[in-house]
Design an enzyme around this catalytic site. Structure first.
Site, PDB file in Angstrom:
ATOM      1  N   GLN A  60       3.166  -6.632   7.055  1.00 29.74           N
ATOM      2  CA  GLN A  60       2.261  -7.032   7.861  1.00 29.74           C
ATOM      3  C   GLN A  60       2.445  -8.451   8.346  1.00 29.74           C
ATOM      4  O   GLN A  60       1.405  -9.465   8.468  1.00 29.74           O
ATOM      5  CB  GLN A  60       0.888  -6.953   6.969  1.00 29.74           C
ATOM      6  CG  GLN A  60       0.677  -5.262   6.949  1.00 29.74           C
ATOM      7  CD  GLN A  60      -0.060  -5.285   5.846  1.00 29.74           C
ATOM      8  OE1 GLN A  60      -0.662  -5.894   4.896  1.00 29.74           O
ATOM      9  NE2 GLN A  60      -0.382  -3.810   5.644  1.00 29.74           N
ATOM     10  N   CYS A  61       3.713  -9.036   8.320  1.00 24.96           N
ATOM     11  CA  CYS A  61       3.862 -10.614   8.423  1.00 24.96           C
ATOM     12  C   CYS A  61       4.341 -10.578  10.005  1.00 24.96           C
ATOM     13  O   CYS A  61       4.459  -9.904  10.751  1.00 24.96           O
ATOM     14  CB  CYS A  61       5.197 -11.085   7.831  1.00 24.96           C
ATOM     15  SG  CYS A  61       5.885 -12.480   7.941  1.00 24.96           S
ATOM     16  N   GLY A  62       4.065 -11.830  10.533  1.00 23.49           N
ATOM     17  CA  GLY A  62       4.262 -12.296  11.880  1.00 23.49           C
ATOM     18  C   GLY A  62       5.820 -12.205  12.281  1.00 23.49           C
ATOM     19  O   GLY A  62       6.292 -12.216  13.610  1.00 23.49           O
TER      20      GLY A  62
END
Length: 180
Positions: A60-62
């Site tokens: 769920q990281c950029g």
């Protein structure tokens, strides 16, 4: 006669396994569980003698879009003794939820085919053995998700790349080519 051959075969097999373990680089001297699986991966058996790009990931990281470039890089060099190896981690609170969800993001959403290990810590005293050794060798623990570490055929860290460097950046691809 058959019994003697069987015993000798077993003995040679055991000696070969002991030799493999004795010659295994520290960075690969562990068994990790595969992502969202009950299967274990003996890193030495799987990766000894290969050039690796070890990456701490988060679903769920950029920077999650880097899975596409990691997969591209893996496919480009995998037939030459290279592999990307992913290690999901929630150390930066960007891989929340179940391991099943992490696997969905990796395998279904991004089509990852390179080996992904089970979620683990990648920094500090709780770091899994691979990242503990990476930090020991390089002096660099991940500061965020998608830090990339190039490991040579002998198990030495030869390159460290931060999250902001694309996996397909020429700095990385040229270093991989040099190591192959």
């Amino acid at each position: 006669m058959v019994f003697k051959a069987l015993v000798l075969g077993l003995l040679f097999g055991l000696l070969a396994k002991e030799t493999l373990a004795a010659s295994c680089p520290t960075i690969l001297n562990s068994t990790q569980r595969a992502l969202n699986s009950t299967n274990d991966v003996n890193l030495c058996e799987q990766f000894q003698g290969k050039v690796l790009l070890v990456v701490n990931t988060a679903s769920q990281c950029g920077f999650t879009g880097q899975f596409e470039q990691l997969e591209q890089l893996h496919n480009q060099f995998k037939d030459q003794g290279f592999s990307v190896v992913g290690f999901p981690s929630n150390d930066f609170n960007q891989d929340l939820g179940s391991e099943e969800n992490t696997a969905k993001v990796c395998f279904l959403d991004f089509g990852v085919t390179f080996p992904m290990m089970a979620r683990s810590s990648v920094k500090g005293q709780q770091a899994n053995p691979v990242f503990f050794e990476i930090a020991k060798q390089s002096g660099v623990s991940p500061k965020w998700n998608f830090y990339k570490y190039l490991i040579d055929k002998n198990g030495a860290v030869v390159g460290v790349f931060s999250s902001g460097i694309s996996p397909t950046d020429t700095k990385i691809t040229q270093m991989i080519e040099q190591q192959l």
